[in-house]
Design a protein around this motif. Structure first.
Motif, short mmCIF file in Angstrom:
data_model
loop_
_atom_site.label_atom_id
_atom_site.label_comp_id
_atom_site.label_asym_id
_atom_site.label_seq_id
_atom_site.Cartn_x
_atom_site.Cartn_y
_atom_site.Cartn_z
N LEU A 59 0.85 -1.19 0.00
CA LEU A 59 0.00 0.00 0.00
C LEU A 59 0.88 1.24 0.00
N ALA A 60 0.72 2.09 -1.05
CA ALA A 60 1.56 3.28 -1.18
C ALA A 60 0.83 4.56 -0.82
N SER A 61 -0.48 4.62 -1.08
CA SER A 61 -1.23 5.86 -0.85
C SER A 61 -2.58 5.51 -0.25
N ASN A 118 1.77 -1.22 7.17
CA ASN A 118 2.00 -0.65 5.83
C ASN A 118 3.32 0.09 5.82
N THR A 119 4.39 -0.66 5.79
CA THR A 119 5.73 -0.12 6.03
C THR A 119 6.31 0.68 4.88
N GLN A 120 5.62 0.67 3.71
CA GLN A 120 6.08 1.47 2.57
C GLN A 120 5.03 2.49 2.13
N LEU A 121 4.15 2.86 3.05
CA LEU A 121 3.15 3.88 2.77
C LEU A 121 3.85 5.21 2.48
N GLU A 122 3.53 5.82 1.34
CA GLU A 122 4.20 7.06 0.92
C GLU A 122 3.42 8.31 1.27
N SER A 123 2.10 8.21 1.30
CA SER A 123 1.29 9.38 1.62
C SER A 123 -0.04 8.95 2.23
N ILE A 124 -0.59 9.81 3.10
CA ILE A 124 -1.90 9.58 3.68
C ILE A 124 -2.65 10.90 3.69
N HIS A 125 -3.92 10.84 3.30
CA HIS A 125 -4.75 12.04 3.20
C HIS A 125 -5.97 11.87 4.09
N PHE A 126 -6.18 12.83 4.99
CA PHE A 126 -7.36 12.86 5.84
C PHE A 126 -8.32 13.93 5.29
N ASP A 127 -9.44 13.48 4.77
CA ASP A 127 -10.43 14.42 4.26
C ASP A 127 -11.26 14.97 5.42
N ARG A 128 -11.73 16.22 5.27
CA ARG A 128 -12.65 16.84 6.23
C ARG A 128 -12.08 16.95 7.63
N LEU A 129 -10.82 17.36 7.77
CA LEU A 129 -10.32 17.67 9.10
C LEU A 129 -11.16 18.77 9.72
N LEU A 130 -11.47 19.78 8.92
CA LEU A 130 -12.42 20.83 9.29
C LEU A 130 -13.49 20.88 8.21
N THR A 133 8.80 3.66 6.47
CA THR A 133 10.09 4.31 6.20
C THR A 133 10.07 5.07 4.88
N ALA A 134 8.89 5.09 4.21
CA ALA A 134 8.78 5.76 2.91
C ALA A 134 7.82 6.95 2.93
N LEU A 135 7.16 7.20 4.08
CA LEU A 135 6.15 8.25 4.13
C LEU A 135 6.77 9.63 3.97
N THR A 136 6.30 10.37 2.95
CA THR A 136 6.80 11.72 2.71
C THR A 136 5.75 12.79 2.98
N THR A 137 4.46 12.45 2.81
CA THR A 137 3.42 13.48 2.85
C THR A 137 2.22 13.05 3.69
N MET A 169 7.68 13.76 14.51
CA MET A 169 7.76 13.13 13.21
C MET A 169 9.13 12.52 12.92
N MET A 170 10.03 12.54 13.91
CA MET A 170 11.36 11.97 13.70
C MET A 170 11.32 10.47 13.48
N MET A 171 10.21 9.83 13.92
CA MET A 171 10.08 8.38 13.72
C MET A 171 9.83 8.04 12.25
N LEU A 172 9.50 9.05 11.44
CA LEU A 172 9.27 8.85 10.01
C LEU A 172 10.39 9.54 9.25
N PRO A 173 11.44 8.82 8.90
CA PRO A 173 12.67 9.44 8.39
C PRO A 173 12.53 10.17 7.07
N CYS A 174 11.54 9.81 6.25
CA CYS A 174 11.39 10.45 4.94
C CYS A 174 10.33 11.55 4.92
#
Length: 396
Positions: free
Chosen positions: A244-246, A272-284, A308-312, A344-349
């Motif tokens: 799972l990447a996104s 999901n150790t190679q997840l690159e991005s996660i989007h939360f809709d409707r925070l507000l 270890t791949a999460l950037t965004t 966020m130091m636990m997520l190196p990327c």
């Protein structure tokens, strides 16, 4: 008179997205007629009312559209309240099969809208759908099916399918399935992107989990999640693991015991150790009333990520015109700012905290810089650290 090469005109025409202008240009010269065809006929709408005329046009030996079509929009005609319902689009099987044989190889996208397929066996429309061997994406909106297996049977018609979107899709409960509405299906192994908005996500996830080879979805958009969906979602994304990447998701309730609570308890994102991005809709979101601070649930979900791949990490914020006062910005910005600055130091990327600012109206151009400035001041540590990204999305 200097005549530019046709390649230059092709580039110019590719930048025109106005059908009326393309039609007018086509009338000016044979060169412009030739240049306009790939763009004017790139996308067509097929309804029960025009499909016969389209078929007649395609039989003309001088027609120049069949090799140009890339997108198909299939829409059933609306019901007439003053008389019997018109003959539906998928009741014209022979005509549709001819249309598919004429334009199918060039089409890469298909949209089905406002179509009732409950009473149709897949064999009625299967030959038409299989006439598009190069289809890469399909979107279903406001389509009714007899069962979830009928939906997946439709997706299985396209062996090269890469993306599918189900929006406001209905089908009967699996507990009421009978041999008459359960169909064999095979999910295309090429499918990598899936959007599930306004449908029973748990039914789709269970079908995916039942396959001999787990379908590998790299980009998964879950829309708004219901508590009853979270167990099946958790099992599926857990089995996806590093594939799972996104991930995109939203919650109607961020109160204790609500959607976010159930997602946190049932969906283990640490797998999901190679997840690159996660989007939360409707925070507000202005239409929602919340009893408690939503940030604790969001922060718990983010804290469970071990990729270890999460950037965004992205959030959508919806701003209506009536709520652009200072009171609307009374949110837990300080907690959010501290969280991303310290934890966020636990997520190196990790590089970007992205906020998508969505207006439900056309904002005054002078208003946008003021809104962005106000948000930047609410998140000073993220802004100064260079991780804050603000993107504007107008919706009206």
């Amino acid at each position: 008179m200097v005549v530019l090469p046709a390649e230059i005109f092709n580039i110019i025409f590719s930048l025109i997205d106005d059908q009326h202008s393309l039609a007018n240009l086509a009338l000016t010269s044979s060169l412009f007629l030739q240049c306009s065809r790939p763009y004017y006929f790139r996308s067509i709408i097929i309804t029960a009312e025009n499909v016969t005329k389209l078929a007649d046009l395609l039989t003309n030996p001088y027609q120049t559209i069949s090799g140009r079509i890339r997108e198909l929009h299939l829409i059933d005609a609306p019901f007439n309240d003053d008389g019997p319902p018109p003959r539906g689009l998928f009741e014209r099987e022979d005509i549709l099969i001819f249309v598919a044989s004429s334009i199918g190889p060039t089409a890469t996208s298909m949209f089905l809208d406002c179509i009732d397929l409950v009473s149709f066996h897949p064999r009625v429309y299967q030959q038409f759908l299989s006439g598009f061997p190069n289809l890469l994406s399909i979107e279903l909106a406001s389509v009714s099916f007899a069962s979830v297996s009928q939906v997946l049977c439709m997706l299985g018609s396209f062996h090269s399918l890469e993306g599918a979107s189900l929006n406001n899709i209905g089908w009967g409960s699996p507990t009421n399935d009978t041999p008459d509405n359960v169909y064999d299906y095979e999910i295309p192994p090429s499918l990598r992107k899936l959007c599930l908005w306004g449908c029973y996500k748990r039914d789709v996830m269970k079908c995916f989990l039942s396959q001999k080879a787990l379908p590998i979805i790299r980009e998964l958009d879950l829309g708004l999640i219901s508590p009853s969906d979270t167990e099946a979602i958790g099992e599926y994304i857990g089995r996806l693991g590093k594939d799972l990447a996104s991930l995109s998701l939203g919650f109607s309730s961020l109160d204790a015991g609500g959607d976010a609570d159930d997602f946190y308890l049932n969906c283990n994102l640490s797998l999901n150790t190679q997840l690159e991005s996660i989007h939360f809709d409707r925070l507000l979101y202005f239409a929602e009333y919340r009893l408690t601070n939503p940030w604790p649930w969001i922060s718990r979900i983010i804290s469970s990520i071990r990729s270890t791949a999460l950037t965004t990490i992205c959030f959508s914020i919806y701003l209506p015109h009536s709520h652009l006062s200072n009171s609307y910005f009374h949110f837990c910005w300080s907690e959010m700012d501290q969280f991303f600055n310290q934890r966020m130091m636990m997520l190196p990327c990790f590089k970007h905290l992205q906020l998508r600012i969505c207006f439900d109206f056309s904002p005054d151009p002078d208003m946008i810089p003021l809104v962005l400035d106000k948000i930047e001041k609410k998140l000073p540590l993220c802004n100064e650290g260079g991780i804050l990204q603000l993107k504007i999305n107008t919706q009206h």
